[in-house]
Design a protein around this motif. Structure first.
Motif, short mmCIF file in Angstrom:
data_model
loop_
_atom_site.label_atom_id
_atom_site.label_comp_id
_atom_site.label_asym_id
_atom_site.label_seq_id
_atom_site.Cartn_x
_atom_site.Cartn_y
_atom_site.Cartn_z
N PHE A 259 0.84 -1.19 0.00
CA PHE A 259 0.00 0.00 0.00
C PHE A 259 0.88 1.25 0.00
CE2 PHE A 259 -2.00 -3.26 2.82
CZ PHE A 259 -2.97 -3.69 1.92
N PRO A 260 1.57 1.55 -1.11
CA PRO A 260 2.49 2.70 -1.14
C PRO A 260 1.80 4.04 -0.91
CG PRO A 260 2.13 1.82 -3.35
CD PRO A 260 1.53 0.84 -2.40
N ASP A 261 0.51 4.11 -1.23
CA ASP A 261 -0.25 5.35 -1.02
C ASP A 261 -0.93 5.37 0.35
OD1 ASP A 261 0.45 6.29 -3.55
OD2 ASP A 261 -1.25 5.25 -4.49
N GLY A 262 -0.70 4.32 1.13
CA GLY A 262 -1.28 4.26 2.47
C GLY A 262 -2.61 3.54 2.49
N LEU A 263 -2.90 2.94 3.63
CA LEU A 263 -4.18 2.27 3.86
C LEU A 263 -4.97 3.14 4.81
CD1 LEU A 263 -5.50 -0.43 3.02
CD2 LEU A 263 -4.67 -1.40 5.16
N ASN A 264 -6.15 3.56 4.38
CA ASN A 264 -6.94 4.52 5.16
C ASN A 264 -8.10 3.83 5.88
OD1 ASN A 264 -5.40 6.76 4.16
ND2 ASN A 264 -6.55 6.64 2.25
N LEU A 265 -8.50 4.42 7.00
CA LEU A 265 -9.64 3.90 7.75
C LEU A 265 -10.87 3.86 6.84
CD1 LEU A 265 -9.15 5.72 11.18
CD2 LEU A 265 -8.57 3.37 10.61
N GLY A 266 -11.57 2.74 6.87
CA GLY A 266 -12.73 2.56 6.01
C GLY A 266 -12.43 1.75 4.76
N ASN A 267 -11.14 1.56 4.43
CA ASN A 267 -10.77 0.78 3.26
C ASN A 267 -11.07 -0.71 3.45
OD1 ASN A 267 -7.75 2.60 2.18
ND2 ASN A 267 -9.91 3.08 1.97
N VAL A 268 -11.30 -1.41 2.33
CA VAL A 268 -11.52 -2.85 2.33
C VAL A 268 -10.48 -3.49 1.42
CG1 VAL A 268 -13.13 -4.72 1.80
CG2 VAL A 268 -14.00 -2.55 2.70
N THR A 269 -9.80 -4.52 1.94
CA THR A 269 -8.77 -5.22 1.17
C THR A 269 -9.11 -6.70 1.08
OG1 THR A 269 -7.01 -3.68 1.80
CG2 THR A 269 -6.33 -5.85 1.06
N GLU A 270 -9.05 -7.22 -0.13
CA GLU A 270 -9.27 -8.64 -0.39
C GLU A 270 -7.94 -9.32 -0.68
OE1 GLU A 270 -12.41 -10.11 -3.25
OE2 GLU A 270 -10.60 -10.55 -4.43
N ILE A 271 -7.68 -10.45 -0.01
CA ILE A 271 -6.48 -11.24 -0.25
C ILE A 271 -6.91 -12.61 -0.74
CG2 ILE A 271 -4.38 -12.22 0.75
CD1 ILE A 271 -4.52 -10.07 2.92
N SER A 272 -6.47 -12.98 -1.94
CA SER A 272 -6.83 -14.29 -2.49
C SER A 272 -5.57 -15.06 -2.83
CB SER A 272 -7.70 -14.13 -3.75
OG SER A 272 -6.99 -13.45 -4.78
N GLY A 273 -5.69 -16.37 -2.93
CA GLY A 273 -4.54 -17.21 -3.25
C GLY A 273 -4.82 -18.65 -2.87
N ASN A 274 -4.07 -19.56 -3.48
CA ASN A 274 -4.22 -20.98 -3.18
C ASN A 274 -3.59 -21.30 -1.83
OD1 ASN A 274 -5.58 -21.69 -5.56
ND2 ASN A 274 -3.65 -21.80 -6.69
N SER A 275 -3.86 -22.49 -1.33
CA SER A 275 -3.26 -22.94 -0.09
C SER A 275 -1.74 -22.95 -0.22
CB SER A 275 -3.76 -24.35 0.24
OG SER A 275 -3.16 -24.85 1.40
N GLY A 276 -1.06 -22.41 0.79
CA GLY A 276 0.39 -22.36 0.76
C GLY A 276 0.99 -21.11 0.15
N SER A 277 0.13 -20.20 -0.32
CA SER A 277 0.64 -18.98 -0.96
C SER A 277 0.97 -17.89 0.05
CB SER A 277 -0.37 -18.45 -1.99
OG SER A 277 -1.61 -18.12 -1.35
N GLY A 278 0.58 -18.06 1.32
CA GLY A 278 0.96 -17.11 2.35
C GLY A 278 -0.13 -16.17 2.83
N LYS A 279 -1.39 -16.51 2.59
CA LYS A 279 -2.49 -15.62 2.99
C LYS A 279 -2.52 -15.41 4.50
CE LYS A 279 -5.90 -17.95 1.20
NZ LYS A 279 -5.12 -19.12 0.72
N THR A 280 -2.52 -16.51 5.25
CA THR A 280 -2.58 -16.40 6.71
C THR A 280 -1.29 -15.81 7.26
OG1 THR A 280 -4.08 -18.30 6.80
CG2 THR A 280 -3.01 -17.65 8.85
#
Length: 281
Positions: free
Chosen positions: A31-52
């Motif tokens: 997030f080079p422009d910063g993550l602001n209050l109220g923002n929503v971020t989705e993280i997707s990926g297969n098992s083992g890709s590092g989501k958790t």
């Protein structure tokens, strides 16, 4: 005509209207422009890709203090809530990552003798315990439990004015259960957006950051701009982060994160270690 009166205490009103700790610098690579209050971020990926692993890093940065006895720690000193549905999140891994970061801070200090006087093993333990006091873990086991948990968030947030982050791992955990109950006719995108809207509706007055994970097969078949807009509102997503492995035998331990907004797209390579995701420059 029915009239509904929603009562709240002065403490709850103050917590709802007060400014929560900023998480602008939660991750400057993604997030080079910063993550602001109220923002929503989705993280997707297969098992083992590092989501958790990635959300564990987010929690470490969020929970640890900025400083300790005038020494720089680098955290944000904010509170967080994790809604644990897949049950991949491990508190011991979170503690281990915190401890590793604090040990690295001690070793990299310019005044090592003075630093160790303040940041010894017992002090590291104290910092971690105080940081964990700002973390709330909500375990869910089915979709009914999940939606009941969503409705409990308002009371939790009104009592914890320093909480700025809600993480749900993952938002699609109960899709197959719900699809089977509905005869298998639930559209994945509609299901995801409905669940996200339900979560946002319960917390929209509190302007917290929401981050959720999902499996790759829930990836939208339409473009980001068709799927969501930059206009604030329920169901809209600010950032989409897709984690994937770089193909090839020589790069089997190398991954990439594709970060998309409605206007931009960036790709960052990384490896996974016990400290978390390490970005390749």
């Amino acid at each position: 005509m029915d009239y509904h009166c929603k009562a709240e205490t002065g403490v709850q009103l103050l917590a709802r209207l007060s400014s929560r700790p900023s998480l602008t610098s939660l991750n400057e690579t993604l997030f080079p422009d910063g993550l602001n209050l109220g923002n929503v971020t989705e993280i997707s990926g297969n098992s083992g890709s590092g989501k958790t692993t990635l959300i564990t890093q987010f929690l470490v940065k969020c929970l640890l203090p900025k400083t300790w006895n005038e020494f720089e720690i680098g955290g944000l000193g904010a509170g967080a809530i994790i809604i644990n549905t897949d049950h991949h999140f491990q508190i011991l891994k979170l503690v281990g990552t915190m401890e590793s970061l604090l040990m690295n801070c001690r070793e990299s200090s310019n005044s090592e003798i003075q630093y160790q006087k303040h940041i010894d093993s017992s002090t590291i333990e104290k910092i971690i315990k105080e940081s964990l006091s700002n973390l709330i873990i909500l375990n869910c086991y089915d979709s009914l439990h999940l939606f009941v948990t969503f409705h409990s968030l308002e009371n939790i947030l009104s009592s914890n004015a320093n909480t700025s982050l809600i993480i749900i791992d993952s938002i699609t955990a109960y899709y197959w259960q719900d699809a089977a109950a509905a005869g298998g006719i639930l559209k994945m995108n509609s299901y995801l957006k409905k669940t996200l809207k339900a979560l946002q509706a319960c917390v929209e007055e509190y302007k917290v950051i929401i981050i959720y994970t999902k499996q790759t097969h829930f990836q939208s078949k339409v473009s980001f701009t068709e799927d969501t807009t930059a206009t604030p509102g329920l169901g809209n997503i600010t950032y989409k982060i897709h984690l994937n492995r770089v193909e090839g035998k020589e790069t089997e331990d190398l991954f990439f994160a594709e970060v998309s907004t409605t206007a931009t797209k960036h790709v960052h390579q990384y490896t996974i270690s016990k400290e978390g995701l390490l970005w390749v420059k």
